[in-house]
Scaffold this motif. Structure first.
Motif, PDB file in Angstrom:
ATOM      1  N   PRO A   1       0.847  -1.194   0.000  1.00 34.94           N
ATOM      2  CA  PRO A   1       0.000   0.000   0.000  1.00 34.94           C
ATOM      3  C   PRO A   1       0.884   1.246   0.000  1.00 34.94           C
ATOM      4  O   PRO A   1       1.992   1.227   0.539  1.00 34.94           O
ATOM      5  CB  PRO A   1      -0.802  -0.122   1.290  1.00 34.94           C
TER       6      PRO A   1
ATOM      7  N   ALA B   1      -9.565  -2.854   0.896  1.00 37.79           N
ATOM      8  CA  ALA B   1      -9.170  -2.991  -0.504  1.00 37.79           C
ATOM      9  C   ALA B   1      -9.399  -1.724  -1.320  1.00 37.79           C
ATOM     10  O   ALA B   1      -8.981  -1.650  -2.470  1.00 37.79           O
ATOM     11  CB  ALA B   1      -9.899  -4.172  -1.148  1.00 37.79           C
TER      12      ALA B   1
ATOM     13  N   GLY C   1      -8.350   1.227   0.095  1.00 36.90           N
ATOM     14  CA  GLY C   1      -7.338   2.122   0.639  1.00 36.90           C
ATOM     15  C   GLY C   1      -7.801   2.940   1.822  1.00 36.90           C
ATOM     16  O   GLY C   1      -7.114   3.862   2.263  1.00 36.90           O
TER      17      GLY C   1
ATOM     18  N   PRO D   1      -4.382   1.103  -2.497  1.00 32.12           N
ATOM     19  CA  PRO D   1      -4.446  -0.219  -1.865  1.00 32.12           C
ATOM     20  C   PRO D   1      -3.298  -1.142  -2.269  1.00 32.12           C
ATOM     21  O   PRO D   1      -2.727  -1.017  -3.347  1.00 32.12           O
ATOM     22  CB  PRO D   1      -5.781  -0.798  -2.320  1.00 32.12           C
TER      23      PRO D   1
ATOM     24  N   PRO E   1      -6.763  -5.470  -5.852  1.00 30.98           N
ATOM     25  CA  PRO E   1      -6.598  -4.797  -4.565  1.00 30.98           C
ATOM     26  C   PRO E   1      -6.993  -5.722  -3.417  1.00 30.98           C
ATOM     27  O   PRO E   1      -7.957  -6.481  -3.527  1.00 30.98           O
ATOM     28  CB  PRO E   1      -7.548  -3.602  -4.651  1.00 30.98           C
TER      29      PRO E   1
ATOM     30  N   ALA F   1      -7.082  -6.090   1.121  1.00 29.14           N
ATOM     31  CA  ALA F   1      -6.986  -5.456   2.435  1.00 29.14           C
ATOM     32  C   ALA F   1      -5.731  -5.976   3.136  1.00 29.14           C
ATOM     33  O   ALA F   1      -5.349  -7.132   2.950  1.00 29.14           O
ATOM     34  CB  ALA F   1      -8.228  -5.797   3.248  1.00 29.14           C
TER      35      ALA F   1
END
Length: 113
Positions: free
Chosen positions: A15, A47, A49, A82, A89, A91
């Motif tokens: 990230p 995911a 950001g 992300p 993307p 998490a």
């Protein structure tokens, strides 16, 4: 578990912070006393950001509860590009240091010039 400043699935792309100015504000009462400190936060960045507020935790407190609380409260304003895994993307949980320094405060151990 993967070692590093993130936790969970290892991203192919880390990230990236896209927030302009950091949102952390020195609490007035602590600033007046010229207190300083470092707070290490654990952030869950989804995911898209966005930092999920209810997941933010203090991993290493500063020793001053007002600094710790300010770091947690203001972290919700951070925005990231992300992390990605296989182009998608994802998490991630990451560690984010917050440094509170008073312009007239003494240099803290470990601070560099």
């Amino acid at each position: 578990m993967t070692q590093g400043w993130w936790r969970g699935a290892t991203p192919d792309e880390l990230p990236q912070l896209v927030s302009g100015e950091l949102p952390f504000r020195y609490p007035v009462a602590v600033y007046r006393r010229r207190m300083q400190g470092n707070v290490m936060l654990r952030l869950y960045v989804d995911a898209t950001g966005v930092v999920i507020p209810d997941s933010t935790r203090v991993l290493e407190p500063s020793g001053e509860p007002l600094l710790d609380s300010a770091a947690v409260a203001d972290a919700v304003q951070l925005r990231f590009k992300p992390a990605r895994r296989r182009g998608l993307p994802i998490a991630v949980v990451l560690l984010f240091p917050v440094h509170f320094r008073h312009p007239e405060g003494a240099r803290l151990p470990g601070d560099s010039l």
